[in-house]
Design a protein around this motif. Structure first.
Motif, PDB file in Angstrom:
ATOM      1  N   UNK A  25       0.796  -1.225   0.000  1.00 53.61           N
ATOM      2  CA  UNK A  25       0.000   0.000   0.000  1.00 53.61           C
ATOM      3  C   UNK A  25       0.827   1.273   0.000  1.00 53.61           C
ATOM      4  N   UNK A  26       1.996   1.263   0.617  1.00 50.36           N
ATOM      5  CA  UNK A  26       2.709   2.513   0.883  1.00 50.36           C
ATOM      6  C   UNK A  26       4.086   2.637   0.239  1.00 50.36           C
ATOM      7  N   UNK A  27       4.452   1.768  -0.673  1.00 54.07           N
ATOM      8  CA  UNK A  27       5.816   1.862  -1.195  1.00 54.07           C
ATOM      9  C   UNK A  27       5.858   1.519  -2.682  1.00 54.07           C
ATOM     10  N   UNK A  28       7.000   1.761  -3.260  1.00 58.71           N
ATOM     11  CA  UNK A  28       7.192   1.506  -4.684  1.00 58.71           C
ATOM     12  C   UNK A  28       7.653   0.068  -4.916  1.00 58.71           C
ATOM     13  N   UNK A  29       7.697  -0.290  -6.183  1.00 58.50           N
ATOM     14  CA  UNK A  29       8.144  -1.647  -6.514  1.00 58.50           C
ATOM     15  C   UNK A  29       9.628  -1.820  -6.204  1.00 58.50           C
ATOM     16  N   UNK A  30      10.392  -0.736  -6.247  1.00 57.49           N
ATOM     17  CA  UNK A  30      11.818  -0.809  -5.916  1.00 57.49           C
ATOM     18  C   UNK A  30      12.009  -1.173  -4.443  1.00 57.49           C
ATOM     19  N   UNK A  31      11.207  -0.584  -3.565  1.00 59.82           N
ATOM     20  CA  UNK A  31      11.304  -0.921  -2.136  1.00 59.82           C
ATOM     21  C   UNK A  31      10.870  -2.349  -1.883  1.00 59.82           C
ATOM     22  N   UNK A  32       9.834  -2.803  -2.576  1.00 61.43           N
ATOM     23  CA  UNK A  32       9.403  -4.193  -2.419  1.00 61.43           C
ATOM     24  C   UNK A  32      10.479  -5.154  -2.903  1.00 61.43           C
ATOM     25  N   UNK A  33      11.131  -4.806  -4.005  1.00 64.05           N
ATOM     26  CA  UNK A  33      12.214  -5.650  -4.518  1.00 64.05           C
ATOM     27  C   UNK A  33      13.397  -5.708  -3.570  1.00 64.05           C
ATOM     28  N   UNK A  34      13.724  -4.548  -2.988  1.00 64.88           N
ATOM     29  CA  UNK A  34      14.823  -4.506  -2.024  1.00 64.88           C
ATOM     30  C   UNK A  34      14.489  -5.330  -0.784  1.00 64.88           C
TER      31      UNK A  34
END
Length: 78
Positions: A25-34
């Motif tokens: 809900x609160x972050x980008x795909x880059x943060x999810x990947x990290x």
């Protein structure tokens, strides 16, 4: 060993499901990947530790590099 490995996997799955709801809900795909990458590295390292695999200390290569430099500077100044 199998039970410990399954325990590590269970804890990793719990962490993933708890954190993924917030990340979705609160972050980008880059943060999810990290997040997924770091969680995967941690799980792999934990499973290797449970399996009694000898994991080298990451400080050893740094020591190998800087030991001659230290010796040279120490000899130069003394």
């Amino acid at each position: 060993m199998v039970i410990k490995t399954l325990g590590v996997m269970l804890v990793a799955c719990l962490i993933y499901f708890v954190e993924y709801r917030n990340l979705k809900d609160h972050s980008s795909s880059r943060e999810r990947g990290t997040f997924f990458s770091l969680l995967s590295i941690g799980v792999i390292m934990s499973i290797l530790e449970v399996a009694d695999v000898k994991i080298p200390n990451p400080l050893y290569p740094i020591e190998v590099i800087y030991k001659p430099v230290h010796t040279f500077i120490f000899n130069l100044l003394s």
